[in-house]
Design a protein around this motif. Sequence first.
Motif, PDB file in Angstrom:
ATOM      1  N   HIS A   8      -5.455 -30.449 -13.305  1.00 20.25           N
ATOM      2  CA  HIS A   8      -5.284 -30.122 -14.289  1.00 20.25           C
ATOM      3  C   HIS A   8      -5.983 -29.497 -14.816  1.00 20.25           C
ATOM      4  CE1 HIS A   8      -3.501 -34.520 -14.642  1.00 20.25           C
ATOM      5  NE2 HIS A   8      -4.589 -34.551 -14.130  1.00 20.25           N
ATOM      6  N   PRO A   9      -5.542 -28.798 -14.356  1.00 21.03           N
ATOM      7  CA  PRO A   9      -6.453 -27.041 -14.621  1.00 21.03           C
ATOM      8  C   PRO A   9      -6.817 -26.697 -16.662  1.00 21.03           C
ATOM      9  CG  PRO A   9      -4.119 -26.354 -14.115  1.00 21.03           C
ATOM     10  CD  PRO A   9      -4.229 -27.725 -14.187  1.00 21.03           C
ATOM     11  N   GLY A  10      -5.913 -27.159 -17.211  1.00 20.85           N
ATOM     12  CA  GLY A  10      -5.939 -26.820 -18.091  1.00 20.85           C
ATOM     13  C   GLY A  10      -6.883 -28.206 -19.330  1.00 20.85           C
ATOM     14  N   GLY A  11      -7.173 -29.087 -18.880  1.00 22.01           N
ATOM     15  CA  GLY A  11      -7.310 -30.108 -19.391  1.00 22.01           C
ATOM     16  C   GLY A  11      -6.067 -31.267 -19.446  1.00 22.01           C
ATOM     17  N   ARG A  12      -6.474 -32.514 -20.125  1.00 19.71           N
ATOM     18  CA  ARG A  12      -4.763 -33.356 -19.697  1.00 19.71           C
ATOM     19  C   ARG A  12      -4.509 -33.339 -21.406  1.00 19.71           C
ATOM     20  NH1 ARG A  12      -5.356 -37.987 -16.016  1.00 19.71           N
ATOM     21  NH2 ARG A  12      -7.074 -37.247 -14.367  1.00 19.71           N
ATOM     22  N   GLY A  13      -3.074 -33.542 -20.983  1.00 21.45           N
ATOM     23  CA  GLY A  13      -2.251 -33.859 -22.531  1.00 21.45           C
ATOM     24  C   GLY A  13      -3.196 -32.391 -23.570  1.00 21.45           C
ATOM     25  N   ASN A  14      -3.330 -33.100 -23.995  1.00 15.38           N
ATOM     26  CA  ASN A  14      -3.494 -31.880 -25.370  1.00 15.38           C
ATOM     27  C   ASN A  14      -4.943 -31.663 -25.638  1.00 15.38           C
ATOM     28  OD1 ASN A  14      -1.151 -31.855 -26.694  1.00 15.38           O
ATOM     29  ND2 ASN A  14      -1.152 -33.506 -28.371  1.00 15.38           N
ATOM     30  N   ALA A  15      -5.597 -31.667 -25.184  1.00 13.27           N
ATOM     31  CA  ALA A  15      -7.315 -30.605 -24.945  1.00 13.27           C
ATOM     32  C   ALA A  15      -6.589 -28.988 -24.605  1.00 13.27           C
ATOM     33  CB  ALA A  15      -7.406 -31.801 -22.988  1.00 13.27           C
ATOM     34  N   GLY A  16      -7.883 -28.815 -25.607  1.00  8.91           N
ATOM     35  CA  GLY A  16      -8.012 -27.526 -25.508  1.00  8.91           C
ATOM     36  C   GLY A  16      -7.410 -26.833 -27.025  1.00  8.91           C
ATOM     37  N   GLY A  17      -7.173 -28.131 -27.968  1.00 10.11           N
ATOM     38  CA  GLY A  17      -5.552 -27.419 -29.239  1.00 10.11           C
ATOM     39  C   GLY A  17      -6.894 -26.513 -29.773  1.00 10.11           C
ATOM     40  N   MET A  18      -8.051 -27.201 -29.888  1.00 10.36           N
ATOM     41  CA  MET A  18      -9.076 -26.454 -30.904  1.00 10.36           C
ATOM     42  C   MET A  18      -9.431 -25.052 -30.165  1.00 10.36           C
ATOM     43  SD  MET A  18      -8.412 -27.882 -33.614  1.00 10.36           S
ATOM     44  CE  MET A  18     -10.282 -27.797 -35.044  1.00 10.36           C
ATOM     45  N   HIS A  19      -9.362 -24.700 -28.208  1.00 15.91           N
ATOM     46  CA  HIS A  19     -10.218 -23.749 -28.271  1.00 15.91           C
ATOM     47  C   HIS A  19      -9.508 -23.405 -26.717  1.00 15.91           C
ATOM     48  CE1 HIS A  19     -13.654 -25.987 -29.334  1.00 15.91           C
ATOM     49  NE2 HIS A  19     -12.672 -27.143 -29.114  1.00 15.91           N
ATOM     50  N   HIS A  20      -9.023 -23.055 -25.445  1.00 17.80           N
ATOM     51  CA  HIS A  20      -7.925 -22.772 -25.041  1.00 17.80           C
ATOM     52  C   HIS A  20      -6.967 -22.265 -24.836  1.00 17.80           C
ATOM     53  CE1 HIS A  20      -8.765 -25.702 -22.321  1.00 17.80           C
ATOM     54  NE2 HIS A  20      -7.827 -25.919 -21.932  1.00 17.80           N
ATOM     55  N   HIS A  21      -6.144 -23.572 -26.001  1.00 17.55           N
ATOM     56  CA  HIS A  21      -4.599 -23.552 -26.299  1.00 17.55           C
ATOM     57  C   HIS A  21      -4.552 -23.609 -27.790  1.00 17.55           C
ATOM     58  CE1 HIS A  21      -4.573 -25.995 -22.644  1.00 17.55           C
ATOM     59  NE2 HIS A  21      -4.315 -24.915 -22.045  1.00 17.55           N
ATOM     60  N   ARG A  22      -5.641 -22.196 -28.389  1.00 15.50           N
ATOM     61  CA  ARG A  22      -5.131 -22.596 -29.168  1.00 15.50           C
ATOM     62  C   ARG A  22      -4.103 -21.076 -30.113  1.00 15.50           C
ATOM     63  NH1 ARG A  22     -10.145 -22.361 -33.140  1.00 15.50           N
ATOM     64  NH2 ARG A  22      -8.976 -23.746 -34.751  1.00 15.50           N
ATOM     65  N   ILE A  23      -3.435 -20.664 -28.970  1.00 12.20           N
ATOM     66  CA  ILE A  23      -3.265 -20.129 -29.864  1.00 12.20           C
ATOM     67  C   ILE A  23      -1.434 -20.225 -29.564  1.00 12.20           C
ATOM     68  CG2 ILE A  23      -1.632 -17.637 -28.842  1.00 12.20           C
ATOM     69  CD1 ILE A  23      -4.091 -16.757 -27.929  1.00 12.20           C
ATOM     70  N   MET A  24      -1.121 -21.183 -28.119  1.00  9.78           N
ATOM     71  CA  MET A  24      -0.173 -22.353 -28.576  1.00  9.78           C
ATOM     72  C   MET A  24      -0.418 -22.820 -29.358  1.00  9.78           C
ATOM     73  SD  MET A  24       1.292 -25.164 -27.002  1.00  9.78           S
ATOM     74  CE  MET A  24       0.134 -26.038 -26.561  1.00  9.78           C
ATOM     75  N   MET A  25      -1.130 -23.594 -30.208  1.00  7.17           N
ATOM     76  CA  MET A  25      -1.242 -24.555 -31.134  1.00  7.17           C
ATOM     77  C   MET A  25      -0.818 -23.713 -32.132  1.00  7.17           C
ATOM     78  SD  MET A  25      -1.544 -27.661 -29.779  1.00  7.17           S
ATOM     79  CE  MET A  25      -1.477 -28.486 -31.311  1.00  7.17           C
ATOM     80  N   GLU A  26      -1.354 -22.906 -32.178  1.00  9.52           N
ATOM     81  CA  GLU A  26      -0.919 -22.045 -34.136  1.00  9.52           C
ATOM     82  C   GLU A  26       0.472 -22.022 -33.877  1.00  9.52           C
ATOM     83  OE1 GLU A  26      -2.609 -22.230 -37.096  1.00  9.52           O
ATOM     84  OE2 GLU A  26      -4.443 -23.589 -35.694  1.00  9.52           O
ATOM     85  N   LYS A  27       1.117 -21.197 -33.053  1.00  7.91           N
ATOM     86  CA  LYS A  27       2.240 -20.446 -32.666  1.00  7.91           C
ATOM     87  C   LYS A  27       3.190 -21.758 -32.592  1.00  7.91           C
ATOM     88  CE  LYS A  27       5.336 -17.260 -30.238  1.00  7.91           C
ATOM     89  NZ  LYS A  27       4.717 -16.606 -28.691  1.00  7.91           N
ATOM     90  N   TYR A  28       3.103 -22.843 -32.531  1.00 12.40           N
ATOM     91  CA  TYR A  28       4.235 -23.230 -32.264  1.00 12.40           C
ATOM     92  C   TYR A  28       4.136 -24.691 -32.548  1.00 12.40           C
ATOM     93  CZ  TYR A  28       5.805 -20.620 -28.453  1.00 12.40           C
ATOM     94  OH  TYR A  28       6.361 -19.528 -27.376  1.00 12.40           O
ATOM     95  N   HIS A  29       3.068 -25.722 -33.498  1.00 15.06           N
ATOM     96  CA  HIS A  29       2.444 -26.234 -34.176  1.00 15.06           C
ATOM     97  C   HIS A  29       1.970 -26.000 -34.956  1.00 15.06           C
ATOM     98  CE1 HIS A  29       4.159 -28.185 -30.649  1.00 15.06           C
ATOM     99  NE2 HIS A  29       3.774 -27.966 -29.696  1.00 15.06           N
ATOM    100  N   PRO A  30       2.226 -25.021 -36.267  1.00 17.33           N
ATOM    101  CA  PRO A  30       1.276 -24.436 -36.726  1.00 17.33           C
ATOM    102  C   PRO A  30       1.256 -26.561 -38.319  1.00 17.33           C
ATOM    103  CG  PRO A  30       3.327 -24.252 -38.043  1.00 17.33           C
ATOM    104  CD  PRO A  30       3.423 -24.596 -36.105  1.00 17.33           C
ATOM    105  N   GLY A  31       0.048 -25.824 -38.310  1.00 15.15           N
ATOM    106  CA  GLY A  31      -0.378 -27.502 -39.248  1.00 15.15           C
ATOM    107  C   GLY A  31      -0.392 -28.692 -38.646  1.00 15.15           C
ATOM    108  N   TYR A  32      -1.098 -28.371 -37.428  1.00 13.85           N
ATOM    109  CA  TYR A  32      -0.736 -29.464 -36.432  1.00 13.85           C
ATOM    110  C   TYR A  32      -2.711 -30.821 -36.263  1.00 13.85           C
ATOM    111  CZ  TYR A  32      -1.523 -32.799 -32.366  1.00 13.85           C
ATOM    112  OH  TYR A  32      -1.850 -33.921 -31.598  1.00 13.85           O
TER     113      TYR A  32
END
Length: 124
Positions: A8-32
């Motif tokens: 699990h190089p990026g972490g399990r599940g939704n891990a990193g939504g506020m950190h290293h996966h922030r761009i993906m979360m803001e782009k595809y899931h705004p308001g999450y």
Amino acid sequence: RVGRHRKHPGGRGNAGGMHHHRIMMEKYHPGYFGKKGIRHFHQKKAWLHNPTINVEKLWNLVPEEARKNSTKDKAAVIDASKAGYFKVLGKGSLPKVPFILKARIVSKMAEKRINEVGGVVQLV
């Protein structure tokens, strides 16, 4: 070797939504993340459930022969609450046939129109 699968190089599940996966979360899931709106403690949904029917549609709740046989002595009974309608509103007109309406809530205009044709309202 190329292309090894490493757990699990990026972490399990939704891990990193506020950190290293922030761009993906803001782009595809705004308001999450975050909160929005007002909290309503112990909200009773059924309290808001109030299906309505207009006066012009009342005779559709009973068979055609009920309207023909309805007289001043033996008036047809229309039960709006049994048909699933809680409130009767006053839009439209009624035929000059007396009847008894059973409903939970009736507006002033609906009651006026029903009384004009010789009908009676019973609140249940």
